[in-house]
Design a protein around this motif. Structure first.
Motif, PDB file in Angstrom:
ATOM      1  N   SER A   1     -10.850  12.772  -4.640  1.00  0.00           N
ATOM      2  CA  SER A   1     -10.908  11.814  -3.530  1.00  0.00           C
ATOM      3  C   SER A   1     -10.164  10.533  -3.884  1.00  0.00           C
ATOM      4  CB  SER A   1     -12.366  11.493  -3.186  1.00  0.00           C
ATOM      5  OG  SER A   1     -13.068  12.644  -2.765  1.00  0.00           O
ATOM      6  N   THR A   2     -10.251  10.144  -5.154  1.00  0.00           N
ATOM      7  CA  THR A   2      -9.503   8.978  -5.625  1.00  0.00           C
ATOM      8  C   THR A   2      -8.006   9.190  -5.434  1.00  0.00           C
ATOM      9  OG1 THR A   2     -11.174   8.435  -7.281  1.00  0.00           O
ATOM     10  CG2 THR A   2      -8.946   7.602  -7.654  1.00  0.00           C
ATOM     11  N   ILE A   3      -7.541  10.365  -5.827  1.00  0.00           N
ATOM     12  CA  ILE A   3      -6.118  10.675  -5.689  1.00  0.00           C
ATOM     13  C   ILE A   3      -5.719  10.681  -4.221  1.00  0.00           C
ATOM     14  CG2 ILE A   3      -4.372  12.459  -6.082  1.00  0.00           C
ATOM     15  CD1 ILE A   3      -6.093  13.285  -8.552  1.00  0.00           C
ATOM     16  N   TYR A   4      -6.561  11.297  -3.399  1.00  0.00           N
ATOM     17  CA  TYR A   4      -6.273  11.326  -1.969  1.00  0.00           C
ATOM     18  C   TYR A   4      -6.290   9.917  -1.373  1.00  0.00           C
ATOM     19  CZ  TYR A   4      -5.570  15.895   0.082  1.00  0.00           C
ATOM     20  OH  TYR A   4      -5.014  17.057   0.485  1.00  0.00           O
ATOM     21  N   SER A   5      -7.226   9.091  -1.821  1.00  0.00           N
ATOM     22  CA  SER A   5      -7.318   7.724  -1.296  1.00  0.00           C
ATOM     23  C   SER A   5      -6.049   6.947  -1.593  1.00  0.00           C
ATOM     24  CB  SER A   5      -8.528   7.014  -1.911  1.00  0.00           C
ATOM     25  OG  SER A   5      -9.729   7.634  -1.517  1.00  0.00           O
ATOM     26  N   GLY A   6      -5.561   7.098  -2.841  1.00  0.00           N
ATOM     27  CA  GLY A   6      -4.326   6.406  -3.195  1.00  0.00           C
ATOM     28  C   GLY A   6      -3.170   6.848  -2.341  1.00  0.00           C
ATOM     29  N   THR A   7      -3.106   8.128  -2.066  1.00  0.00           N
ATOM     30  CA  THR A   7      -2.009   8.645  -1.248  1.00  0.00           C
ATOM     31  C   THR A   7      -2.131   8.216   0.202  1.00  0.00           C
ATOM     32  OG1 THR A   7      -1.646  10.544  -2.667  1.00  0.00           O
ATOM     33  CG2 THR A   7      -0.946  10.754  -0.393  1.00  0.00           C
ATOM     34  N   LEU A   8      -3.328   8.332   0.760  1.00  0.00           N
ATOM     35  CA  LEU A   8      -3.518   7.967   2.160  1.00  0.00           C
ATOM     36  C   LEU A   8      -3.173   6.502   2.409  1.00  0.00           C
ATOM     37  CD1 LEU A   8      -6.866   9.836   2.962  1.00  0.00           C
ATOM     38  CD2 LEU A   8      -4.548  10.516   3.601  1.00  0.00           C
ATOM     39  N   SER A   9      -3.568   5.623   1.482  1.00  0.00           N
ATOM     40  CA  SER A   9      -3.272   4.196   1.651  1.00  0.00           C
ATOM     41  C   SER A   9      -1.779   3.936   1.624  1.00  0.00           C
ATOM     42  CB  SER A   9      -3.974   3.379   0.562  1.00  0.00           C
ATOM     43  OG  SER A   9      -3.502   3.730  -0.722  1.00  0.00           O
ATOM     44  N   THR A  10      -1.063   4.585   0.703  1.00  0.00           N
ATOM     45  CA  THR A  10       0.377   4.370   0.583  1.00  0.00           C
ATOM     46  C   THR A  10       1.137   4.954   1.763  1.00  0.00           C
ATOM     47  OG1 THR A  10       0.223   4.404  -1.829  1.00  0.00           O
ATOM     48  CG2 THR A  10       2.388   4.792  -0.872  1.00  0.00           C
ATOM     49  N   VAL A  11       0.808   6.171   2.130  1.00  0.00           N
ATOM     50  CA  VAL A  11       1.528   6.824   3.219  1.00  0.00           C
ATOM     51  C   VAL A  11       1.247   6.127   4.549  1.00  0.00           C
ATOM     52  CG1 VAL A  11       1.838   8.992   4.478  1.00  0.00           C
ATOM     53  CG2 VAL A  11       1.551   9.016   2.006  1.00  0.00           C
ATOM     54  N   SER A  12       0.000   5.725   4.764  1.00  0.00           N
ATOM     55  CA  SER A  12      -0.317   5.017   6.009  1.00  0.00           C
ATOM     56  C   SER A  12       0.441   3.702   6.101  1.00  0.00           C
ATOM     57  CB  SER A  12      -1.827   4.774   6.116  1.00  0.00           C
ATOM     58  OG  SER A  12      -2.284   3.918   5.078  1.00  0.00           O
ATOM     59  N   SER A  13       0.559   3.002   4.973  1.00  0.00           N
ATOM     60  CA  SER A  13       1.329   1.762   4.945  1.00  0.00           C
ATOM     61  C   SER A  13       2.785   2.024   5.306  1.00  0.00           C
ATOM     62  CB  SER A  13       1.269   1.131   3.556  1.00  0.00           C
ATOM     63  OG  SER A  13      -0.055   0.847   3.182  1.00  0.00           O
ATOM     64  N   GLY A  14       3.340   3.095   4.714  1.00  0.00           N
ATOM     65  CA  GLY A  14       4.728   3.422   4.983  1.00  0.00           C
ATOM     66  C   GLY A  14       4.963   3.790   6.433  1.00  0.00           C
ATOM     67  N   ILE A  15       4.100   4.624   6.979  1.00  0.00           N
ATOM     68  CA  ILE A  15       4.272   5.054   8.374  1.00  0.00           C
ATOM     69  C   ILE A  15       4.171   3.869   9.320  1.00  0.00           C
ATOM     70  CG2 ILE A  15       3.209   6.385  10.230  1.00  0.00           C
ATOM     71  CD1 ILE A  15       2.453   8.496   8.168  1.00  0.00           C
ATOM     72  N   ASN A  16       3.146   3.041   9.140  1.00  0.00           N
ATOM     73  CA  ASN A  16       2.924   1.913  10.044  1.00  0.00           C
ATOM     74  C   ASN A  16       4.063   0.903   9.979  1.00  0.00           C
ATOM     75  OD1 ASN A  16       1.438  -1.028  10.412  1.00  0.00           O
ATOM     76  ND2 ASN A  16       0.639   0.521  11.815  1.00  0.00           N
ATOM     77  N   SER A  17       4.490   0.555   8.770  1.00  0.00           N
ATOM     78  CA  SER A  17       5.537  -0.465   8.626  1.00  0.00           C
ATOM     79  C   SER A  17       6.905   0.048   9.061  1.00  0.00           C
ATOM     80  CB  SER A  17       5.600  -0.948   7.179  1.00  0.00           C
ATOM     81  OG  SER A  17       5.931   0.108   6.302  1.00  0.00           O
ATOM     82  N   LEU A  18       7.225   1.296   8.735  1.00  0.00           N
ATOM     83  CA  LEU A  18       8.524   1.837   9.128  1.00  0.00           C
ATOM     84  C   LEU A  18       8.613   2.023  10.637  1.00  0.00           C
ATOM     85  CD1 LEU A  18       9.305   4.457   6.332  1.00  0.00           C
ATOM     86  CD2 LEU A  18      10.021   2.074   6.507  1.00  0.00           C
ATOM     87  N   ALA A  19       7.500   2.376  11.270  1.00  0.00           N
ATOM     88  CA  ALA A  19       7.496   2.466  12.731  1.00  0.00           C
ATOM     89  C   ALA A  19       7.803   1.102  13.342  1.00  0.00           C
ATOM     90  CB  ALA A  19       6.139   2.979  13.223  1.00  0.00           C
ATOM     91  N   ASN A  20       7.255   0.046  12.730  1.00  0.00           N
ATOM     92  CA  ASN A  20       7.529  -1.308  13.214  1.00  0.00           C
ATOM     93  C   ASN A  20       8.994  -1.682  13.009  1.00  0.00           C
ATOM     94  OD1 ASN A  20       6.917  -3.920  14.234  1.00  0.00           O
ATOM     95  ND2 ASN A  20       6.788  -4.691  12.142  1.00  0.00           N
ATOM     96  N   VAL A  21       9.562  -1.303  11.844  1.00  0.00           N
ATOM     97  CA  VAL A  21      10.973  -1.587  11.583  1.00  0.00           C
ATOM     98  C   VAL A  21      11.858  -0.897  12.618  1.00  0.00           C
ATOM     99  CG1 VAL A  21      12.863  -1.137   9.968  1.00  0.00           C
ATOM    100  CG2 VAL A  21      10.701  -2.031   9.117  1.00  0.00           C
ATOM    101  N   ILE A  22      11.586   0.367  12.886  1.00  0.00           N
ATOM    102  CA  ILE A  22      12.388   1.104  13.875  1.00  0.00           C
ATOM    103  C   ILE A  22      12.251   0.467  15.255  1.00  0.00           C
ATOM    104  CG2 ILE A  22      12.633   3.318  15.056  1.00  0.00           C
ATOM    105  CD1 ILE A  22      11.753   4.657  12.423  1.00  0.00           C
ATOM    106  N   LEU A  23      11.025   0.065  15.599  1.00  0.00           N
ATOM    107  CA  LEU A  23      10.802  -0.556  16.905  1.00  0.00           C
ATOM    108  C   LEU A  23      11.554  -1.881  17.033  1.00  0.00           C
ATOM    109  CD1 LEU A  23       9.065  -0.502  19.595  1.00  0.00           C
ATOM    110  CD2 LEU A  23       7.507  -2.034  18.375  1.00  0.00           C
ATOM    111  N   GLU A  24      11.381  -2.773  16.042  1.00  0.00           N
ATOM    112  CA  GLU A  24      11.933  -4.124  16.141  1.00  0.00           C
ATOM    113  C   GLU A  24      13.439  -4.175  15.884  1.00  0.00           C
ATOM    114  OE1 GLU A  24      10.426  -6.809  17.117  1.00  0.00           O
ATOM    115  OE2 GLU A  24       8.377  -6.005  17.219  1.00  0.00           O
ATOM    116  N   ASP A  25      13.922  -3.351  14.956  1.00  0.00           N
ATOM    117  CA  ASP A  25      15.323  -3.473  14.543  1.00  0.00           C
ATOM    118  C   ASP A  25      16.262  -2.532  15.280  1.00  0.00           C
ATOM    119  OD1 ASP A  25      14.395  -5.328  12.770  1.00  0.00           O
ATOM    120  OD2 ASP A  25      14.472  -4.035  11.010  1.00  0.00           O
ATOM    121  N   PHE A  26      15.734  -1.470  15.884  1.00  0.00           N
ATOM    122  CA  PHE A  26      16.620  -0.506  16.533  1.00  0.00           C
ATOM    123  C   PHE A  26      16.269  -0.265  18.002  1.00  0.00           C
ATOM    124  CE2 PHE A  26      16.659   0.539  11.994  1.00  0.00           C
ATOM    125  CZ  PHE A  26      18.020   0.533  11.742  1.00  0.00           C
ATOM    126  N   TYR A  27      14.975  -0.161  18.311  1.00  0.00           N
ATOM    127  CA  TYR A  27      14.575   0.238  19.665  1.00  0.00           C
ATOM    128  C   TYR A  27      14.559  -0.943  20.640  1.00  0.00           C
ATOM    129  CZ  TYR A  27      11.985   2.748  23.307  1.00  0.00           C
ATOM    130  OH  TYR A  27      11.606   3.339  24.486  1.00  0.00           O
TER     131      TYR A  27
END
Length: 607
Positions: free
Chosen positions: A341-367
């Motif tokens: 669960s520790t390993i999964y927690s570390g991954t979920l936090s990192t991937v969620s950060s990446g998805i959320n922030s990159l979606a914002n970058v695509i929205l603000e900088d391209f869309y």
């Protein structure tokens, strides 16, 4: 891979199931509670109402992924205690973030930090750096998805392909529906789980090996007490210089130019709270990284007589940590589940950060620039579509990782090194060097990226033999016994260096033995230095900017304090006029064109 002591039991599955359920539940909760607020401001920044403590914990675990929990101990195991300097390298950049980047981004009220590059240079450079960042983080998050999937495959009947799909699906769903609030509060839960998991492993494994005295004795005998390794040779994979200098530049790029982190501290109520969140995150980060590194030391003491890779009990070094967990906790139902669960927690936090922030970058900088007049509801729907699509792309990336023939840590740092250094150089030129013009910055970013790609890819393809040669000695003489004896194990002789794999011999210098053999920790620094010097030189060759005409709102002197003599302050402003108090404010939804006009004349007041 199967631990000798037992498998993944019912209680372990229950613990893991609860962890995954909590992550989904938090995302669903915020999707329901915020259903009346359809603004992207709430989806990406929580309406700037978040407190520094949860934001700080979220910052800390955004980059404490499975890579740190699993792969860093493996690096310590293979290359010694010099890797413990990683915690120091993770701490230094927060000084630059708090002193320069947080105040600047707050001052300009940015939604995407790459918007700064359009204010300072032009649209082309903004989109170029945004694209490079999206590409880099897609690779990084794909790797972080692969590691927990590897663990699940090792301890359950689930195949690797299905493990990757399960990990990606859960993370993508709660990030897509819940936004930044779901990400931050899920990160808080995951930070607690990570701390519990790595501390529990350290306490239990220390009891098994007989305490720190036995650990240090094993490290000394295994030639791993190399914390102070001051060899200046850049081709040595891990030295004090490569970890402290190379990894500091790497983490500067991650923390100073990361939309994921910027989005978090910009979600705080005030500039002071934003700085507090970064300090909290940095301290927590250093503690977690140090514990993970020390777990690598204990792991070597545990397997000092029977290396699982050489004895073919596992296939690669990245599997050694989950293998040890299953072994150590074989007689403690539920504890293997806690660590997974520790390993999964570390991954979920990192991937969620990446998805959320990159979606914002695509929205603000391209869309948004292409569709500037849509409603907030339309932008929110587009954001969720971007997030879901990014999750699919990152999943596809995770399927490629098993085919790369090196450690996960090297893949991650090399992948980031492709573009992280040049992007950091671009922000550095914009913020601190007023003479840099847009042509110079673009040329610098392109040349720096090209050189970094050349070195990184060459290192991954041609230099593995050089890295293999530097692996410290390991032992399989004790593999006859399946038990570990803390008092007797320390007398077993180690295998000789001659028994280690060696590099292909060469009688002359070549790119393989020189440039491609440079430690992967220097890759980001190479990209940074090349981009910086090329950009400044190209600016002077193409007609540099006049410092006295620079916008002081977009520039920060390296040293500026009201208690310093005026001559000193003027010197560090490099000719840029002193910033004047604003007689206007920039509202949250101010269009970029109006921001540019406001920054240039400073006289208009927009209500």
């Amino acid at each position: 891979m199967e631990a000798e002591g037992g498998g993944f039991g019912t209680v372990d599955f229950a613990v893991l199931g609860v962890t995954l359920f909590l992550s989904l539940a938090i995302g669903i909760y915020y999707a329901i509670s915020d259903r009346s607020d359809n603004s992207t401001e709430n989806y990406y920044f929580g309406n700037h109402t978040l407190s520094p403590w949860p934001v700080g914990l979220s910052v800390s675990v955004s980059f404490i992924s499975a890579i740190t929990v699993i792969a860093l101990p493996g690096e310590v195991y293979m290359y010694g205690t010099v890797m413990l300097w990683t915690a120091f390298a993770f701490t230094i950049p927060v000084i630059f973030v708090c002193c320069y980047y947080v105040p600047l981004f707050y001052r300009l009220n940015l939604k995407s930090i790459y918007e700064y590059l359009e204010l300072r240079f032009n649209t082309t450079l903004r989109r170029l750096t945004s694209a490079l960042t999206v590409f880099t983080f897609v690779i990084y998050t794909g790797i972080t998805i692969y590691l927990p999937a590897l663990v699940i495959t090792a301890v359950t009947p689930l195949k690797l392909n299905w493990s990757i799909a399960l990990t990606s699906l859960i993370c993508t769903l709660y990030t897509t529906v819940g936004g930044i609030k779901a990400v931050v509060w899920t990160d808080v839960v995951q930070a607690v789980l990570i701390l519990i998991g790595i501390v529990a492993l350290q306490v239990k494994s220390l009891m098994v090996v007989g305490g720190w005295g036995n650990v240090f004795a094993a490290l000394e005998k295994g030639h791993r007490m190399n914390f102070f390794s001051f060899d200046p040779d850049p081709t040595i994979r891990a030295t004090t210089f490569s970890v402290v200098i190379g990894m500091t530049v790497f983490t500067c790029g991650v923390q100073c130019t990361s939309q994921a982190l910027a989005q978090r501290y910009l979600s705080c109520k005030t500039l002071k709270q934003a700085r507090q969140s970064m300090i909290i995150g940095s301290i927590t980060n250093a503690v977690l990284v140090t514990i993970c590194g020390l777990n690598g030391c204990i792991m070597f003491a545990y397997y000092k007589d029977c290396d699982p890779v050489l004895s073919k009990k596992i296939h690669k070094i990245d599997e050694i940590m989950p293998y040890m967990v299953m072994d150590v906790f074989s007689n403690m139902p539920g504890m293997s589940g806690v660590f997974v669960s520790t390993i999964y927690s570390g991954t979920l936090s990192t991937v969620s950060s990446g998805i959320n922030s990159l979606a914002n970058v695509i929205l603000e900088d391209f869309y948004k620039p292409k569709r500037p007049n849509l409603s907030q509801k339309s932008y929110l729907l587009a954001s969720k579509l971007f997030a879901f699509t990014l999750g699919i792309i990152m999943t596809a990336t995770a399927y490629v990782v098993p085919f790369l023939g090196t450690t996960v840590v090297q893949i991650v740092v090399s992948a980031f090194g492709l573009f992280l250094g040049p992007v950091l150089a671009t922000f550095t030129m914009g913020i601190f060097i007023p003479w840099t013009n847009s042509k110079g910055a673009i040329i610098g970013a392109l040349v720096g990226s090209a050189v970094a790609c050349w070195v990184c890819i060459g290192g991954l393809v041609y230099a593995p033999y050089h890295d293999i040669k530097q692996i410290l000695p390991r032992n399989i003489s004790g593999c006859v016994s399946n038990t570990f004896n803390a008092t007797e194990g320390l007398t077993t002789p180690f295998i000789d260096h001659a028994m280690m794999p060696t590099a292909i011999p060469t009688s002359r210098l070549s790119l393989t033995t020189t440039l491609y053999s440079v430690s992967y920790m220097y890759h980001a620094m190479i990209g940074f230095v090349v981009a910086l010097f090329t950009g400044v030189a190209a600016s002077f060759m193409t007609g540099h900017n006049i410092a006295s005409q620079a916008d002081p709102q977009l520039f920060l002197p390296l040293i500026d304090n009201k208690f310093l003599p005026e001559k000193v302050r003027k010197f560090f402003r490099l000719g840029v006029p002193e910033i004047q108090p604003r007689k206007f404010y920039i509202p949250e939804n101010c269009p970029l064109e109006e921001k540019i006009n406001l920054n240039q004349n400073g006289t208009e007041n927009i209500e």
